[in-house]
Design a protein around this motif. Sequence first.
Motif, PDB file in Angstrom:
ATOM      1  N   SER A 172      -7.960  14.140  -2.266  1.00  9.99           N
ATOM      2  CA  SER A 172      -7.247  13.806  -1.023  1.00  9.99           C
ATOM      3  C   SER A 172      -7.249  12.311  -0.776  1.00  9.99           C
ATOM      4  O   SER A 172      -8.254  11.632  -1.032  1.00  9.99           O
ATOM      5  CB  SER A 172      -7.921  14.506   0.160  1.00  9.99           C
ATOM      6  N   PHE A 173      -6.132  11.825  -0.272  1.00  4.50           N
ATOM      7  CA  PHE A 173      -5.975  10.402   0.022  1.00  4.50           C
ATOM      8  C   PHE A 173      -5.449  10.208   1.438  1.00  4.50           C
ATOM      9  O   PHE A 173      -4.571  10.953   1.901  1.00  4.50           O
ATOM     10  CB  PHE A 173      -4.966   9.753  -0.936  1.00  4.50           C
ATOM     11  N   ARG A 174      -5.988   9.189   2.124  1.00  2.80           N
ATOM     12  CA  ARG A 174      -5.386   8.700   3.373  1.00  2.80           C
ATOM     13  C   ARG A 174      -4.822   7.334   3.029  1.00  2.80           C
ATOM     14  O   ARG A 174      -5.483   6.515   2.371  1.00  2.80           O
ATOM     15  CB  ARG A 174      -6.436   8.547   4.474  1.00  2.80           C
ATOM     16  N   LEU A 175      -3.619   7.069   3.463  1.00  4.05           N
ATOM     17  CA  LEU A 175      -2.971   5.806   3.149  1.00  4.05           C
ATOM     18  C   LEU A 175      -3.005   4.872   4.348  1.00  4.05           C
ATOM     19  O   LEU A 175      -3.008   5.320   5.496  1.00  4.05           O
ATOM     20  CB  LEU A 175      -1.503   6.056   2.751  1.00  4.05           C
ATOM     21  N   LYS A 176      -2.986   3.569   4.035  1.00  6.41           N
ATOM     22  CA  LYS A 176      -2.927   2.590   5.132  1.00  6.41           C
ATOM     23  C   LYS A 176      -1.577   2.678   5.825  1.00  6.41           C
ATOM     24  O   LYS A 176      -1.473   2.543   7.032  1.00  6.41           O
ATOM     25  CB  LYS A 176      -3.146   1.183   4.565  1.00  6.41           C
ATOM     26  N   ASP A 177      -0.543   2.898   5.028  1.00  4.79           N
ATOM     27  CA  ASP A 177       0.802   2.994   5.580  1.00  4.79           C
ATOM     28  C   ASP A 177       1.421   4.312   5.102  1.00  4.79           C
ATOM     29  O   ASP A 177       1.843   4.409   3.945  1.00  4.79           O
ATOM     30  CB  ASP A 177       1.653   1.807   5.125  1.00  4.79           C
ATOM     31  N   PRO A 178       1.502   5.311   5.984  1.00 10.95           N
ATOM     32  CA  PRO A 178       2.048   6.608   5.563  1.00 10.95           C
ATOM     33  C   PRO A 178       3.465   6.517   5.003  1.00 10.95           C
ATOM     34  O   PRO A 178       3.891   7.376   4.242  1.00 10.95           O
ATOM     35  CB  PRO A 178       2.022   7.442   6.851  1.00 10.95           C
ATOM     36  N   ALA A 179       4.185   5.461   5.374  1.00 13.62           N
ATOM     37  CA  ALA A 179       5.566   5.319   4.887  1.00 13.62           C
ATOM     38  C   ALA A 179       5.604   5.065   3.387  1.00 13.62           C
ATOM     39  O   ALA A 179       6.637   5.265   2.742  1.00 13.62           O
ATOM     40  CB  ALA A 179       6.267   4.181   5.622  1.00 13.62           C
ATOM     41  N   ALA A 180       4.473   4.638   2.824  1.00 13.31           N
ATOM     42  CA  ALA A 180       4.426   4.349   1.393  1.00 13.31           C
ATOM     43  C   ALA A 180       4.083   5.580   0.563  1.00 13.31           C
ATOM     44  O   ALA A 180       3.755   5.477  -0.621  1.00 13.31           O
ATOM     45  CB  ALA A 180       3.392   3.250   1.142  1.00 13.31           C
ATOM     46  N   LEU A 181       4.166   6.754   1.160  1.00 15.42           N
ATOM     47  CA  LEU A 181       3.740   7.987   0.495  1.00 15.42           C
ATOM     48  C   LEU A 181       4.472   8.230  -0.822  1.00 15.42           C
ATOM     49  O   LEU A 181       3.861   8.553  -1.845  1.00 15.42           O
ATOM     50  CB  LEU A 181       3.947   9.169   1.452  1.00 15.42           C
ATOM     51  N   ALA A 182       5.809   8.078  -0.811  1.00 17.11           N
ATOM     52  CA  ALA A 182       6.600   8.374  -2.013  1.00 17.11           C
ATOM     53  C   ALA A 182       6.164   7.471  -3.160  1.00 17.11           C
ATOM     54  O   ALA A 182       5.978   7.921  -4.292  1.00 17.11           O
ATOM     55  CB  ALA A 182       8.085   8.213  -1.711  1.00 17.11           C
ATOM     56  N   ALA A 183       5.999   6.190  -2.866  1.00 17.25           N
ATOM     57  CA  ALA A 183       5.597   5.235  -3.898  1.00 17.25           C
ATOM     58  C   ALA A 183       4.195   5.569  -4.415  1.00 17.25           C
ATOM     59  O   ALA A 183       3.920   5.505  -5.617  1.00 17.25           O
ATOM     60  CB  ALA A 183       5.614   3.817  -3.319  1.00 17.25           C
ATOM     61  N   PHE A 184       3.310   5.953  -3.487  1.00 13.33           N
ATOM     62  CA  PHE A 184       1.937   6.289  -3.892  1.00 13.33           C
ATOM     63  C   PHE A 184       1.925   7.535  -4.775  1.00 13.33           C
ATOM     64  O   PHE A 184       1.207   7.617  -5.770  1.00 13.33           O
ATOM     65  CB  PHE A 184       1.069   6.503  -2.649  1.00 13.33           C
ATOM     66  N   GLU A 185       2.741   8.523  -4.394  1.00  9.64           N
ATOM     67  CA  GLU A 185       2.805   9.765  -5.167  1.00  9.64           C
ATOM     68  C   GLU A 185       3.278   9.488  -6.592  1.00  9.64           C
ATOM     69  O   GLU A 185       2.730  10.033  -7.565  1.00  9.64           O
ATOM     70  CB  GLU A 185       3.756  10.741  -4.458  1.00  9.64           C
TER      71      GLU A 185
END
Lengths: 252, 783
Positions: free
Chosen positions: B204-217
């Motif tokens: 599980s990951f929490r991101l600093k910026d949820p908007a970057a989810l696609a890039a992180f995935e």
Amino acid sequence: MRHIIKAEGLVKTYGSDAGKRRVLDGVSFTLGAGEFVAVMGPSGSGKTTLLFALSGMDRPDEGRVEFEGRELGGLGERDLADLRRTRMGFVFQQPSMLKHLNVLDNVILAALRDRRGKAAELSAKALALMEKAGIAELAARDVAKVSGGQLQRAGICRALMNDPVVIFGDEPTGALNSAAADGVLAMLEDVHRAGTAVALVTHDARVAARAGRVVFMRDGAVAAEEGLGPFARGELEARVAAVTARMRELGI
Amino acid sequence: MYYRIIKDDVAKSKGVTLATLLFIVAAAAMAASGASLAAQLFGAVDALMAAARTPHLMQMHAGPLDRGPLERFARESPLVEGYFAGEFLNINGARFVIGGRSLAGSVQDNGLWAQRPDFDLLLGLDGEPIRPEPGELYVPLAYLRSGAAALGDEATVAGRPFKVAGFVRDSQMNSPLASSKRFLVSEGDFEALRGEGAIEYLISFRLKDPAALAAFEAAYAEAGLPANGPTLSAPLFRMINAVSDGFTAALLLLAGAVAVGVAVLCVRFTLLAKIEEDYREIGVMKAVGLRVSDIKKIYLAKYACMAALGSAAGWGLAAALRGPLLSGLRQAMGEGAGAGLGPAFAALGAAAVGLALIAYVNAALGRFKRLSAAEALRFGAPSGRAARGRGLPRLSRSRLLGANALLGLKGFLADLRLYAVMVAVVGAAAFIAVVPARIHATISSPGFSAYMGVGDCDLRLDVQQADDIPGKAATLAAALEADPSVRSSVVLVAKALWAVDPSGARVRLKTELGDHGAFPVLYAAGGPPVGPDQIALSAMNAAELAKAPGDTLLVDDGSGPRELAVSGVYGDLTNGGKTAKAAFDAPAAEAMWAVAYAELADPAAAGAAAARYAAAYPWAKASDIAEFVRQTFSSTIDSVRTAAIASAALALIVAALISYLFMKMIRAKDKREDAVQWAIGFTSDDLAAQYALRAALALGCGVILGVAAAELLGEAMAGAAIRSFGAAAFRFQGTSALTALGLPACIAAAAFVAALVGARVPSGGRSEGRRAAVDSQLELLKE
């Protein structure tokens, strides 16, 4: 004279409790076969209520009405409807045509109910009646495009389709101009001359003057009757004067 | 003055007024409830996910886990705020016993979880993170709702005793749509039971910026990190948390809109009839100097009262129903920021209904501006009906039909625009009754498994979340080969290959490898892969990769990329809907799962065979296919059945009510002409026959149109909805005569009876009703 209608002691009240009103107060009435009778009186005198009671459309609270020897009070709704359709004819104050039928279809309407499949035969009879009434060319016309007087004449043709013994008219010329009214009255005179009894309700002395007998009503009762005898065109004004004088005498 | 006008008007048309008022109340109640629920829902979901600190991305992984690369990735990524690889101890449902009953029949993956300190917190019903004590078992909310567990129940998990100390709000797995459920225990109890099940990791990951989810995935997938399982993200969690109650809110708002529409139709009908009746009087009012606004107020008064009363009553009804409606939501997600706004939104919803109605009436009364006083006084209301008399059957030319039949038919055709409303409403009712029923029949039918991506077989064996999947697959293949009760079998091993999508990004393809000709699934286009250079794609993958049969696809099976020809596109509702099929081996690729299909010599023995294989190979999930379909889709089938029954009932009620109302209004509109017919010798039975024919024509047309629309459009609409879940094609099937004919016939019959009651002409004898009817007719004749 053979009576086709005999009414005795007719009482009719409307309203309830404090608002109760006697519209017919012990009225007796007769109509002979082939007779032309006018019922006159002011508004609220009970003349239309009397017409409805005589035709079986309304049941009086007291009294009896006999039509061709049959007591109307003992008849059910279906029998009364059969009588109205086959033995009586009606002409109302407002031309009472069904808006989605043309003039010819309106004329044959009631007659067609009992004679399914005889539309052609009935249409021929209707056209003959309309020819006599001077409105044959209006057969295919929509009723909205026909004048009031022409519709009243069509109404009389409809009333005659089943060869009734009596035509009832409730202020048949009330909504017409004088020329149209004369046309309708002339037609009713012809109907009468052919042997059909006519009972008209009117407040117009010029209409009543054409009748052989005038019944004057006031406050739900018959105030007086005046026999005028057979009608001749040349006597119209004298008869109108006589009716008018009688009305003045009676305070109507 | 207004009070008297309203009172007289209501007295003259009690039935119609009451029915219209009921529709307004229903519309206001539904709008208020829907608005309140929507307001509460979206606030509640956000609040739950905030309180639980739901991961933005969660990768499930079965098999050995090397934490080093994961920790390095999380440390080095500028996007990561927090990371953990938690352990979900998956234990066979049969080993959960709560209150004396096991969860053996559950389709869920049930497992144990120990509370995390950082994020992905499991909350209690008080909204606070749970800290279980030794011996305490916190049970997923779904089991409280299903009645499988109650507070204080004695429980055992793999023989270890527990007491049910509470229930879990799980921001990831609350919803029935989530296929796993987490039971919360203390760390000590977790460790004590570690050996009783299979560990699956929730990375599980929490991101600093949820908007970057696609890039992180994409970065996670590119890094080749552990991914032997589904990938889930915050938007998905939000969606599956919201979908049930969201669907309910949407349905309520939609039903409210429909009820408003019906109320508007009723009001329109009565208003226009009243205006026609009062045309001359309106002309008089204009002639004597009353302004249009003054005249409008007289007519608006009644409808404004109805709108106000109906909206208030609807709001009250919604308030009374608020508790039951929101109880499920509150239990699952607690009170969100929208809780305080619920009553305000409800009031807004109810008020909107009332205001919409008043606005409509006000607009409709605008015709007074165009009304000519002079013409009204001379001619009364204009009649447009005569024009429609032209060209219609003539009484004078009728050979077969009698007067009543002709009058009924002509009345229907002359007022076609009015009857068209009844046709449309009854047609819509038939549509909303038939389509859900046909969907239910289809998804319940045995052939539906072909849409699911499941081959047509008797026995199915799944190997998931185990090590040495290829080895276990080979074991099953040998066992099935040697089994005399098995007529034919095939074993497919799913491996992770990589494809390139239109944007050039690498996309993981979960590909089942083996002989796909043996137990084929349903192909929407093309066919199964046969040669080593072919691949078939599921509908969702084909759409995402923009590929169709005949196209080529660059695929890397671990030995380097090569071009494969797309052989076909098939429907797949399992495994997230995104799979592929190929006929070659890919030794270098990682195995994800294996599935074996078998056709038995005696299909009726499938249940026994499943039990036998389950006992012999406990690492495989064995099921007879009917049971598999039932378990996988039982909740969906049950939901659709409930929706189908509710739709049919609603359709019946709406059709009957509308038919009653409309025929009553039409009878009121035509009362003068009916009085003329009566006067010249037509009986009440004649009039009833004419109205019966008109009703039959309208209802017949409506039902036929509704059923036709259901056949033509319903299938397409249902297919479009199911396509979003991965099906490639959808055809109605398995429909019984009851559904095809019986349901529309019931609707037509109910509506017809209601229409007859609405158009009833009091007849016979000297009853009060008959007296009143006669008096009314005589009054009309005097006019």
